[in-house]
Structure formats: structure tokens, C-alpha cells
Design a protein around this motif. Structure first.
Motif, mmCIF file in Angstrom:
data_model
loop_
_atom_site.group_PDB
_atom_site.id
_atom_site.type_symbol
_atom_site.label_atom_id
_atom_site.label_comp_id
_atom_site.label_asym_id
_atom_site.label_seq_id
_atom_site.Cartn_x
_atom_site.Cartn_y
_atom_site.Cartn_z
ATOM 1 N N PRO A 203 -6.263 -6.705 9.607
ATOM 2 C CA PRO A 203 -6.785 -5.595 10.409
ATOM 3 C C PRO A 203 -6.099 -4.271 10.072
ATOM 4 N N PHE A 204 -4.984 -4.335 9.350
ATOM 5 C CA PHE A 204 -4.215 -3.109 9.117
ATOM 6 C C PHE A 204 -5.045 -2.035 8.428
ATOM 7 N N THR A 205 -5.862 -2.406 7.442
ATOM 8 C CA THR A 205 -6.581 -1.384 6.686
ATOM 9 C C THR A 205 -7.633 -0.660 7.532
ATOM 10 N N ASN A 206 -8.020 -1.204 8.685
ATOM 11 C CA ASN A 206 -8.883 -0.464 9.602
ATOM 12 C C ASN A 206 -8.126 0.716 10.219
ATOM 13 N N SER A 207 -6.801 0.641 10.234
ATOM 14 C CA SER A 207 -5.995 1.734 10.781
ATOM 15 C C SER A 207 -5.997 2.963 9.880
ATOM 16 N N LEU A 208 -6.356 2.803 8.607
ATOM 17 C CA LEU A 208 -6.351 3.944 7.691
ATOM 18 C C LEU A 208 -7.371 5.003 8.117
ATOM 19 N N PRO A 209 -8.676 4.669 8.216
ATOM 20 C CA PRO A 209 -9.618 5.705 8.658
ATOM 21 C C PRO A 209 -9.392 6.134 10.104
ATOM 22 N N ILE A 210 -8.965 5.212 10.961
ATOM 23 C CA ILE A 210 -8.707 5.571 12.359
ATOM 24 C C ILE A 210 -7.671 6.690 12.428
ATOM 25 N N ASN A 211 -6.601 6.586 11.655
ATOM 26 C CA ASN A 211 -5.555 7.616 11.660
ATOM 27 C C ASN A 211 -5.938 8.856 10.870
ATOM 28 N N LEU B 93 0.844 -1.190 0.000
ATOM 29 C CA LEU B 93 0.000 0.000 0.000
ATOM 30 C C LEU B 93 0.877 1.236 0.000
ATOM 31 N N ARG B 94 0.465 2.254 -0.718
ATOM 32 C CA ARG B 94 1.105 3.563 -0.662
ATOM 33 C C ARG B 94 0.071 4.532 -0.087
ATOM 34 N N LEU B 95 0.435 5.155 1.031
ATOM 35 C CA LEU B 95 -0.456 6.073 1.731
ATOM 36 C C LEU B 95 0.156 7.463 1.744
ATOM 37 N N ASP B 96 -0.689 8.484 1.732
ATOM 38 C CA ASP B 96 -0.149 9.825 1.906
ATOM 39 C C ASP B 96 0.046 10.091 3.397
ATOM 40 N N LYS B 97 0.469 11.292 3.759
ATOM 41 C CA LYS B 97 0.750 11.615 5.159
ATOM 42 C C LYS B 97 -0.493 11.571 6.042
ATOM 43 N N ARG B 98 -1.671 11.671 5.434
ATOM 44 C CA ARG B 98 -2.930 11.640 6.185
ATOM 45 C C ARG B 98 -3.548 10.244 6.210
ATOM 46 N N TRP B 99 -2.825 9.232 5.774
ATOM 47 C CA TRP B 99 -3.257 7.836 5.782
ATOM 48 C C TRP B 99 -4.338 7.534 4.747
ATOM 49 N N SER B 100 -4.443 8.354 3.712
ATOM 50 C CA SER B 100 -5.356 8.071 2.604
ATOM 51 C C SER B 100 -4.618 7.202 1.595
ATOM 52 N N ILE B 101 -5.307 6.216 1.065
ATOM 53 C CA ILE B 101 -4.690 5.287 0.111
ATOM 54 C C ILE B 101 -4.458 5.994 -1.229
ATOM 55 N N GLN B 102 -3.264 5.811 -1.787
ATOM 56 C CA GLN B 102 -2.923 6.375 -3.090
ATOM 57 C C GLN B 102 -2.911 5.294 -4.165
ATOM 58 N N LEU C 61 -13.287 7.990 -2.880
ATOM 59 C CA LEU C 61 -13.021 7.150 -1.709
ATOM 60 C C LEU C 61 -11.549 7.253 -1.303
ATOM 61 N N LEU C 62 -11.325 7.359 0.013
ATOM 62 C CA LEU C 62 -9.982 7.554 0.555
ATOM 63 C C LEU C 62 -9.381 6.302 1.169
ATOM 64 N N TYR C 63 -10.197 5.247 1.338
ATOM 65 C CA TYR C 63 -9.742 4.068 2.076
ATOM 66 C C TYR C 63 -10.081 2.778 1.335
ATOM 67 N N ILE C 64 -9.269 1.758 1.629
ATOM 68 C CA ILE C 64 -9.619 0.401 1.231
ATOM 69 C C ILE C 64 -9.728 -0.425 2.506
ATOM 70 N N ASP C 65 -10.428 -1.537 2.412
ATOM 71 C CA ASP C 65 -10.557 -2.476 3.521
ATOM 72 C C ASP C 65 -10.325 -3.860 2.931
ATOM 73 N N ILE C 66 -9.189 -4.461 3.264
ATOM 74 C CA ILE C 66 -8.845 -5.794 2.765
ATOM 75 C C ILE C 66 -9.319 -6.811 3.793
ATOM 76 N N SER C 67 -10.094 -7.785 3.361
ATOM 77 C CA SER C 67 -10.775 -8.718 4.264
ATOM 78 C C SER C 67 -9.855 -9.493 5.197
ATOM 79 N N LEU C 68 -8.662 -9.815 4.806
ATOM 80 C CA LEU C 68 -7.805 -10.718 5.589
ATOM 81 C C LEU C 68 -6.843 -10.018 6.537
ATOM 82 N N GLY D 191 -6.399 11.526 -8.585
ATOM 83 C CA GLY D 191 -7.262 12.586 -8.070
ATOM 84 C C GLY D 191 -8.402 11.970 -7.284
ATOM 85 N N GLU D 192 -9.615 12.142 -7.749
ATOM 86 C CA GLU D 192 -10.811 11.574 -7.110
ATOM 87 C C GLU D 192 -11.167 10.201 -7.675
#
Length: 188
Positions: free
Chosen positions: A102-110, A47-56, A93-100, A77-78
Motif C-alpha cells: 500500500p505504500f506506493t499509494n502514498s506517493l500521489p496522496i502526498n 525507492l528514492r523520492l524527491d521532496k514532493r514524493w515523486s519517484i526518482q 510519469l511521477l509515480y509507481i504502484d507496486i502491487s504487493l 528528466g521526463e
């Protein structure tokens, strides 16, 4: 580089995850292996994330019972392209959630940076690895205390508490994932 290892309770899996801080955000590399209802799987994601934890962008290499596949997502962009196909339903959309994992739950949390008792409804790109399904899903995160969140999935009516560490990384997702080890690789 920070290292995390989770045990997947439901998925009978192990995940080894590396989070590298970059000047423009974070790079996350992870390996997951497990066996869920007789399906043996190996997954590697980057995963590549920006400084705000949004998925790129993301790249997921998967092997389920010997069958290999790749899922690639690029945000322009969008807009999103998944496996080189424009997906208008994922616009903004700024986030992904991969089923297998827990890490991707940290994206919106952060990213959301909620105050105690505040909640926020989001839409994510949900990637169901074992069923090879990618869809838009409605979720809500509510912060209950400094390290405790309450997660709701509106599409499935699934709810669960989630505990995180001081960096917003998931420690416990009851009956799904438990963090068993974390550390810092000073040589990376």
C-alpha cells in the motif's frame, strides 16, 4: 526514520517498511513476504523520492517460488529506463504502484495535496510483481475528508476507500492491506 508494518489481507503477506527523510527527499526500504494462491514470494524494494514524493528511481528484488529477478527503474528528466531499456510509454510519469504494497499509494496522496472533494486523474507505472508485468495504468484519487481518499483504477474498474495517517501514509486499504504498527527509530 519512520517504521511501518502492514498485513496484506489478500496477499497473505507482511511488510516491514522504513522511510528515511533525506535532505533532497526520502529513501524507502521495505521487505515483503507472503503466499498468494500458492505462490510464495519475498520482495525487497528501495525507492528514492524527491521532496514532493515523486519517484526518482527504484529497485525491486523479488523471489517467487524460488525464482529470483530484479526490476530497476531510473527517471532521467521526463524519461524512464526500466532494466536499462528506454520506455517511452512512461514519459512524464511521477509515480509507481507496486502491487504487493500500500505504500506506493502514498506517493500521489502526498504529492497531489488535494482539497476536500477534489479529485485528480493520474497515470502510473504499475508493477504487478506476481505476474511480472509492468504497464501504464490510469488512476484517480479523490479526497473525501482529511484522512479519507477514494481510489479508482480505470483499467480494471477497481474502486476502494483508502484511509491515511497525518503523514499521508496508508493505514487501511480495505480487504487488501491494514497497518498494524508504526513507530520512529530514533537511532537511525
Amino acid at each position: 526514520m519512520k517504521l511501518y508494518i502492514w498485513r496484506g489481507v489478500e496477499y497473505k503477506s507482511w511488510e516491514q517498511c522504513k522511510v528515511q527523510t533525506q535532505p533532497d527527499g526520502y529513501t524507502v526500504e521495505s521487505l515483503i513476504t507472503g503466499n498468494h494462491f500458492g505462490k510464495i514470494f519475498n520482495v525487497k524494494y528501495v525507492l528514492r523520492l524527491d521532496k514532493r514524493w515523486s519517484i526518482q528511481n527504484f529497485e525491486i528484488h523479488l523471489e517467487i517460488d524460488g525464482a529470483k529477478d530484479i526490476i530497476k527503474g531510473i527517471r532521467n528528466g521526463e524519461d524512464w529506463e526500466i532494466n536499462d531499456i528506454f520506455r517511452p510509454e512512461f514519459r512524464g510519469l511521477l509515480y509507481i504502484d507496486i502491487s504487493l504494497t500500500p505504500f506506493t499509494n502514498s506517493l500521489p496522496i502526498n504529492n497531489l495535496m488535494l482539497m476536500i472533494d477534489q479529485s485528480f486523474k493520474i497515470n502510473v507505472i504499475y508493477i504487478d510483481i506476481l505476474n511480472k508485468n509492468i504497464r501504464r495504468v490510469n488512476q484517480r484519487y479523490t479526497i473525501k475528508s482529511k484522512y479519507e481518499y477514494f481510489y479508482e483504477n480505470y483499467d480494471t474498474n477497481f474502486v476502494s476507500p483508502i484511509s491515511v495517517d497525518r503523514n499521508g501514509i496508508v493505514r487501511s486499504y480495505p480487504n487488501l492491506f491494514e497497518l498494524v504498527s508504526e513507530g520512529i527509530n530514533k537511532n537511525a
